[in-house]
Design an enzyme around this catalytic site. Structure first.
Site, PDB file in Angstrom:
ATOM      1  N   HIS A   1       0.768  -1.131  -0.063  1.00 21.06           N
ATOM      2  CA  HIS A   1       0.100   0.042  -0.045  1.00 21.06           C
ATOM      3  C   HIS A   1       0.777   1.265   0.034  1.00 21.06           C
ATOM      4  O   HIS A   1       2.004   1.079   0.277  1.00 21.06           O
ATOM      5  CB  HIS A   1      -1.143   0.001   1.151  1.00 21.06           C
ATOM      6  CG  HIS A   1      -0.094   0.008   2.381  1.00 21.06           C
ATOM      7  ND1 HIS A   1       0.066   1.199   3.077  1.00 21.06           N
ATOM      8  CD2 HIS A   1       0.024  -0.976   3.426  1.00 21.06           C
ATOM      9  CE1 HIS A   1       0.551   0.651   4.268  1.00 21.06           C
ATOM     10  NE2 HIS A   1       0.688  -0.362   4.513  1.00 21.06           N
TER      11      HIS A   1
ATOM     12  N   CYS B   1       2.947  -4.720   6.631  1.00 24.45           N
ATOM     13  CA  CYS B   1       2.836  -4.731   4.994  1.00 24.45           C
ATOM     14  C   CYS B   1       4.203  -3.979   4.374  1.00 24.45           C
ATOM     15  O   CYS B   1       4.843  -3.545   5.160  1.00 24.45           O
ATOM     16  CB  CYS B   1       1.833  -3.630   5.024  1.00 24.45           C
ATOM     17  SG  CYS B   1       0.048  -4.338   5.721  1.00 24.45           S
TER      18      CYS B   1
END
Length: 188
Positions: free
Chosen positions: A144, A160
């Site tokens: 992301h 992440c």
């Protein structure tokens, strides 16, 4: 692609032609700026490969070429290597911290237990690629964006892989649903 993204992409391309790279990325060292590169070892085209020790993500192309992006990765104990696929893609995604995140850092995450709408201050940034695993479904791991360029090249996330918001917009347009994504183990 909406009008704002189209204009931003045009401005970034114009900046890249004048400065050798987008102005927002000038603060990143060259190894963390987007670049079209030749791979040292062959990898199948159409896949994402994350090398956490180098803080680099590669989107592979035919003829042993790839787009390389600088990333941030999960901090100690939170990075989860594995073989995944892109199970969802979202623009300006909403975000809800996981129960584990709230347990680890309630002072930071408890106030968002009901979620946060998408937008420039959202931790998932401008775009998100959702990592799924066969037999498990959504892993709650993401590739992301982030508005915090200073985190690129560091192990600071909750597991992440993160790119700058401008870089995730570029990658997002290239990667199709179901693309294989490999997160290699940390060696250091």
């Amino acid at each position: 692609m909406n009008r704002r993204d189209f204009i931003a992409a045009g401005a970034a391309a114009f900046g890249a032609s004048l400065l050798g790279g987008p102005a927002f990325a000038q603060s990143l060292p060259p190894r963390l700026q987007p670049a079209f590169v030749s791979l040292r070892a062959p990898l199948p085209a159409g896949e994402i490969h994350v090398f956490p020790d180098h803080f680099q993500l590669f989107w592979t192309m035919p003829d042993n070429k790839a787009w390389r992006y600088g990333i941030r990765v999960g901090r100690a104990g939170l990075y989860e290597p594995g073989d995944y696929y892109i199970g969802a893609k979202k623009e300006w995604p909403s975000w809800t911290p996981t129960p584990d995140m709230i347990r680890r850092e309630p002072e930071k995450y408890a106030r968002h237990k009901n979620g946060m709408p998408g937008g420039p201050n959202n931790p998932l940034g401008a775009r998100a690629l959702y990592l799924f695993e066969e037999g498990r479904g959504d892993t709650f791991l993401r590739i992301h964006g982030t508005p915090d360029v200073n985190t690129i090249g560091r192990a600071v996330s909750n597991g992440c892989a993160g790119l700058t918001n401008e870089h995730i917009k570029m990658l997002y347009e290239q990667v199709p649903m179901n693309a294989r994504t490999v997160l290699y183990p940390k060696m250091v």
